[in-house]
Structure formats: structure tokens, C-alpha cells
Scaffold this active site. Structure first.
Site, PDB file in Angstrom:
ATOM      1  N   CYS A  44       0.867  -1.170   0.000  1.00 30.90           N
ATOM      2  CA  CYS A  44       0.000   0.000   0.000  1.00 30.90           C
ATOM      3  C   CYS A  44       0.901   1.216   0.000  1.00 30.90           C
ATOM      4  CB  CYS A  44      -0.894   0.003   1.238  1.00 30.90           C
ATOM      5  SG  CYS A  44      -1.758   1.564   1.447  1.00 30.90           S
ATOM      6  N   GLU A  89     -30.518  -0.408  24.530  1.00 32.21           N
ATOM      7  CA  GLU A  89     -29.506   0.391  23.836  1.00 32.21           C
ATOM      8  C   GLU A  89     -29.624   1.855  24.269  1.00 32.21           C
ATOM      9  OE1 GLU A  89     -26.919   0.175  21.496  1.00 32.21           O
ATOM     10  OE2 GLU A  89     -26.988   2.369  21.569  1.00 32.21           O
ATOM     11  N   GLN A 129     -22.250  -3.073  11.116  1.00 32.15           N
ATOM     12  CA  GLN A 129     -20.886  -3.604  11.110  1.00 32.15           C
ATOM     13  C   GLN A 129     -20.227  -3.395   9.743  1.00 32.15           C
ATOM     14  OE1 GLN A 129     -19.229  -4.740  13.609  1.00 32.15           O
ATOM     15  NE2 GLN A 129     -20.727  -5.367  15.150  1.00 32.15           N
ATOM     16  N   CYS A 136      -3.755   0.612   8.840  1.00 27.97           N
ATOM     17  CA  CYS A 136      -3.453  -0.824   8.857  1.00 27.97           C
ATOM     18  C   CYS A 136      -2.160  -1.059   9.626  1.00 27.97           C
ATOM     19  CB  CYS A 136      -3.285  -1.345   7.434  1.00 27.97           C
ATOM     20  SG  CYS A 136      -4.793  -1.278   6.476  1.00 27.97           S
ATOM     21  N   ASP A 187     -22.866  -7.061  24.086  1.00 30.81           N
ATOM     22  CA  ASP A 187     -21.915  -6.639  23.053  1.00 30.81           C
ATOM     23  C   ASP A 187     -21.540  -5.187  23.325  1.00 30.81           C
ATOM     24  OD1 ASP A 187     -20.457  -6.240  20.758  1.00 30.81           O
ATOM     25  OD2 ASP A 187     -22.140  -6.446  19.362  1.00 30.81           O
ATOM     26  N   CYS A 216     -15.219  -6.383  21.359  1.00 29.60           N
ATOM     27  CA  CYS A 216     -14.288  -5.841  20.362  1.00 29.60           C
ATOM     28  C   CYS A 216     -12.987  -5.402  21.029  1.00 29.60           C
ATOM     29  CB  CYS A 216     -14.927  -4.682  19.598  1.00 29.60           C
ATOM     30  SG  CYS A 216     -15.506  -3.365  20.660  1.00 29.60           S
TER      31      CYS A 216
HETATM   32  N1  SAH Z   1     -24.831  -5.380  19.143  1.00 31.46           N
HETATM   33  C1  SAH Z   1     -24.767  -4.344  18.144  1.00 31.46           C
HETATM   34  C2  SAH Z   1     -24.009  -3.088  18.556  1.00 31.46           C
HETATM   35  C3  SAH Z   1     -22.755  -3.228  19.366  1.00 31.46           C
HETATM   36  S1  SAH Z   1     -21.814  -1.738  19.507  1.00 31.46           S
HETATM   37  C4  SAH Z   1     -24.241  -4.904  16.850  1.00 31.46           C
HETATM   38  O1  SAH Z   1     -23.634  -5.981  16.816  1.00 31.46           O
HETATM   39  O2  SAH Z   1     -24.441  -4.270  15.820  1.00 31.46           O
HETATM   40  C5  SAH Z   1     -22.088  -1.286  21.190  1.00 31.46           C
HETATM   41  C6  SAH Z   1     -23.385  -0.544  21.421  1.00 31.46           C
HETATM   42  O3  SAH Z   1     -23.498  -0.243  22.814  1.00 31.46           O
HETATM   43  C7  SAH Z   1     -23.494   0.793  20.702  1.00 31.46           C
HETATM   44  O4  SAH Z   1     -24.654   0.776  19.908  1.00 31.46           O
HETATM   45  C8  SAH Z   1     -23.605   1.833  21.835  1.00 31.46           C
HETATM   46  O5  SAH Z   1     -24.477   2.908  21.512  1.00 31.46           O
HETATM   47  C9  SAH Z   1     -24.185   0.996  22.951  1.00 31.46           C
HETATM   48  N2  SAH Z   1     -23.941   1.487  24.319  1.00 31.46           N
HETATM   49  C10 SAH Z   1     -22.842   2.120  24.799  1.00 31.46           C
HETATM   50  N3  SAH Z   1     -22.972   2.345  26.124  1.00 31.46           N
HETATM   51  C11 SAH Z   1     -24.166   1.845  26.491  1.00 31.46           C
HETATM   52  C12 SAH Z   1     -24.867   1.760  27.736  1.00 31.46           C
HETATM   53  N4  SAH Z   1     -24.336   2.259  28.858  1.00 31.46           N
HETATM   54  N5  SAH Z   1     -26.072   1.172  27.754  1.00 31.46           N
HETATM   55  C13 SAH Z   1     -26.627   0.663  26.624  1.00 31.46           C
HETATM   56  N6  SAH Z   1     -26.010   0.701  25.421  1.00 31.46           N
HETATM   57  C14 SAH Z   1     -24.806   1.296  25.352  1.00 31.46           C
END
Ligand code: SAH
Length: 381
Positions: free
Chosen positions: A5, A263, A213, A14, A311, A338
Site C-alpha cells: 500500500c 440500547e 458492522q 493498517c 456486546d 471488540c
Molecule cells: N450489538 C450491536 C451493537 C454493538 S456496539 C451490533 O452488533 O451491531 C455497542 C453498542 O453499545 C453501541 O450501539 C452503543 O451505543 C451501545 N452502548 C454504549 N454504552 C451503552 C450503555 N451504557 N447502555 C446501553 N447501550 C450502550
């Protein structure tokens, strides 16, 4: 094989490009084992068959090059905010990259200019191209400093002619100078203003600013693993914490009795509700708020869930959330992470109490970068 790259050193996106893909996977596996093998065996990380051009979301910054008397575009350097010019990226979807190049050429041929903040002239700040991998739908968002868009109709006509695969074009008017951000003001110039994609057999609507994603191929593998770990039979009550636009909960809803998604982000919850509607899912509902606060209330009221997915963002979960999670006593906890460091910290907490980690699986969602995604199954002791 190591791919070249031209802007790698300058761009900084990267971090692992100096290694072959096989070496990258070994490196990530070793990192996961160092952090997590004390909890349970770490399965071999799931890599990509073709680890290039996987990004379905491409953002490009524009500026006017006064010396060359031409518009220029590229990526922001990690850290400095400098724009590094480039036309193609090893991670980005190829069609999206070609569309960005066309936008730049069209600006020149229409005698239009990228926005210059200091002089307050020109109009285009940056572009965002999003691709639905399974549907082939493509969205182009032109982010402008002001509502005025000179030669708008002819510009869009020429863009669609060059790329008939584009299904919608949106102008986002953003007077705010923060790089690569969108405002809430979207004007649909062509098509229906959003695209759709399918993931694990469910349909998802992607608006200009929806969270989705960036690597759909690996994301499907990750979610399939998460479902596998959840062991759903159709009778379970499921809690999907940090649910974003509802993806994991919606996929689970096909094999569960009832699902609750929680969320914090309001617009993500709105998308989650419309995703549920679009898929005809009637056994899922969503709450907007802090996951820790909501689960604490539920634990106090003695509510129970059979399976909990969580998540969380990179910072991981909180003591407040995990403490209440243990009280709710789900049979299975499926933790999607992550960030293996905060995952290790949270596993320490959960496995200290009434749970044990029973499966750990890495999935390479971001080849060539240092990021690692992991899914963990925890079972009651
Ligand atoms: N499970 C989803 C998103 C994961 S990303 C997927 O796979 O697409 C993590 C998410 O947690 C984000 O959308 C963020 O807005 C949310 N988040 C962050 N802090 C939070 C909290 N204290 N309570 C609830 N959600 C929260």
C-alpha cells in the site's frame, strides 16, 4: 504474500500490513491466548478467505489543491487529521473507491470545488459510500457545508450514468467542521434515501448515519457463532444488551420465545424498531437507556432471562451491569467483545462468581488492523 500500500506508513489505518495474513492470524491468536486462556481453551481464530476490500463503508475527505488547480480526496491520517491522498485502499470496497474517484472528476468537470473552511468557498466536505453486500444496493452521501448545490441535477445525472449500480444519493448539509461527521439534515437527491442489506437471513435498513458492522462477511460468521453458543431452542427469554440496531436480538428472535434489546443511542433504537417491523418479528421489543441501570431495575424486580447476549463498546461492561447480570441468573451468557483487554477484566469478574467460560472464539473482523473481535460462552457453574 504481503500486499503493498503506497500510503500505509502515512495513513496509519493498517497496523499489521507488514505481516502476511497467516502471520496476522497467528499474532491475534497469541494475543487472545495470552489474555484469555486462563478462563478456557481459545478456539482457532476464524480468518477471512479473501481478507481484502471487505469494508462496506467508505469515507473520503475532499480538499481543493490550489497548486494543481484540481480537487483532491483521501483519508484522514490517524492522529494528525491531515488528509492523505489516495484512490484505492486495500480494505475498502472497490466499487465504492471508484465512485469516490468519479465524484472528484465530476467536481472538476463541473468546475465545482471542495469546501475550503478558511476561505469559506466551495461546497463538498466529504463523501460517504455504503454498500449492501448481499443486496448490491449502494448509497452515496455527499456532505456539503451549505445547502446550495450548483448544477445539482446534472451532477447527479452524470454520477448515475457513470455508476448505474448506485441506488440512492443523499446530500447531507453539515455546517459543522468536525471531520467526517454527518448532520441530521439529509436531502434525498436520488432513490429512496436508504439501502438494505441482509445478515443471517434478516433484512436491515441502513440510513446514512445508522450503525452497521463494516465487515458483513465476518459479521455473519460472528453472529452465527454467537447463536451457536446461545443454544436457543425456541422457548427461551433472551436479553440483548448494548443491542445497537437490534441485529443480534433480531437474529435470536427467530429461535426464542421473547427478546428484549437495550440500547443507549436513541437513533439506533429507532432503527432497531423499524428493523423488527421490516422482518415481521413480533416477539422482540426494545428499551432505550443505560444497560446497567435497566438490568439493575430488572434484577430488583426479580425478572429472569434464560440467555443474555452482551456486546458492549471498547470500554467493556460495568460492575453495575455485571453484578445485576449474575442476579438474573441466565443459563447462558454470550459475550461479544471488540476489545480482549476489557473482556478479560469482565470475565475475571463473572467467572469469579457463578459462571465459568465454556467456549472462547476469536473472529477476524478487521484484517490488517490490530483489532480483534471475540465471542465467549459462559455457563452457570
Ligand atoms: N450489538 C450491536 C451493537 C454493538 S456496539 C451490533 O452488533 O451491531 C455497542 C453498542 O453499545 C453501541 O450501539 C452503543 O451505543 C451501545 N452502548 C454504549 N454504552 C451503552 C450503555 N451504557 N447502555 C446501553 N447501550 C450502550
Amino acid at each position: 504474500m504481503i500486499m503493498e500500500c503506497k500510503v500505509n506508513k502515512k495513513c496509519g489505518g493498517c497496523q499489521l500490513l507488514d505481516m502476511s495474513y497467516e502471520e496476522q492470524l497467528q499474532y491475534k491468536q497469541r494475543r487472545l491466548e495470552a489474555l484469555l486462556s486462563r478462563f478456557c481453551k481459545v478456539e482457532k481464530i476464524i480468518g477471512m478467505d479473501n481478507p481484502y476490500h471487505y469494508r462496506n463503508k467508505v469515507q473520503s475527505a475532499f480538499f481543493y489543491d490550489y497548486k494543481r488547480k484540481k480537487n483532491a480526496s483521501g483519508v484522514f491520517q490517524s492522529g494528525s487529521g491531515k488528509i492523505i491522498q489516495n484512490d484505492s485502499c486495500l480494505l475498502e470496497n472497490r466499487t465504492a473507491d471508484r465512485i469516490v474517484k468519479t465524484v472528484r472528476e465530476l467536481l472538476d468537470s463541473f468546475k465545482l470545488r471542495a469546501y475550503d473552511e478558511r476561505k469559506d468557498v466551495g461546497f463538498l466536505r466529504h463523501t460517504l459510500v455504503r454498500v449492501g453486500f448481499s443486496t448490491g444496493e449502494i448509497m452515496v452521501v455527499l456532505v456539503t457545508a451549505k445547502p446550495a448545490f450548483p448544477s445539482k441535477n446534472n451532477f447527479i445525472k452524470a454520477l448515475i450514468k457513470a455508476h448505474p449500480e448506485i441506488t440512492t444519493v443523499i446530500q447531507n448539509v453539515n455546517p459543522d467542521g468536525i471531520p467526517l461527521t454527518l448532520s441530521s439534515r439529509n436531502i434525498t437527491l436520488y432513490g429512496r434515501g436508504y439501502i438494505e442489506d441482509t445478515l443471517c437471513g434478516m433484512k436491515f435498513r441502513i440510513s446514512p448515519d445508522s450503525f452497521y458492522q463494516v465487515n458483513p462477511v465476518q459479521c455473519e460468521r460472528l453472529y452465527n457463532k454467537a447463536m451457536d453458543f446461545a443454544n436457543l431452542t425456541g422457548n427461551e427469554t433472551v436479553f440483548d444488551a448494548y443491542c445497537g440496531t437490534g441485529t443480534i436480538g433480531l437474529i435470536a428472535s427467530k429461535s426464542a420465545k421473547q427478546v428484549l434489546g437495550v440500547e443507549l443511542n436513541k437513533s439506533a433504537v429507532k432503527d432497531a424498531v423499524s428493523n423488527a417491523k421490516a422482518n415481521g418479528a413480533e416477539n422482540i421489543y426494545f428499551l432505550c437507556g443505560d444497560a446497567g441501570e435497566i438490568i439493575e431495575d430488572m434484577a430488583k424486580e426479580g425478572e429472569k432471562f434464560d440467555v443474555t447476549f452482551l456486546d458492549p463498546p471498547r470500554a467493556g461492561s460495568t460492575a453495575r451491569f455485571l453484578n445485576s447480570l449474575i442476579k438474573i441468573k441466565p443459563e447462558k451468557i454470550v459475550y461479544v467483545s471488540c476489545n480482549p483487554e476489557t473482556l478479560a477484566r469482565d470475565l475475571e469478574y463473572l467467572t469469579d462468581k457463578r459462571y465459568k467460560a465454556t467456549k472462547i472464539q476469536g473472529v477476524d473482523m478487521f484484517p490488517h488492523t490490530k483489532h480483534i473481535e471475540t465471542v465467549v460462552q459462559l455457563s452457570k457453574r
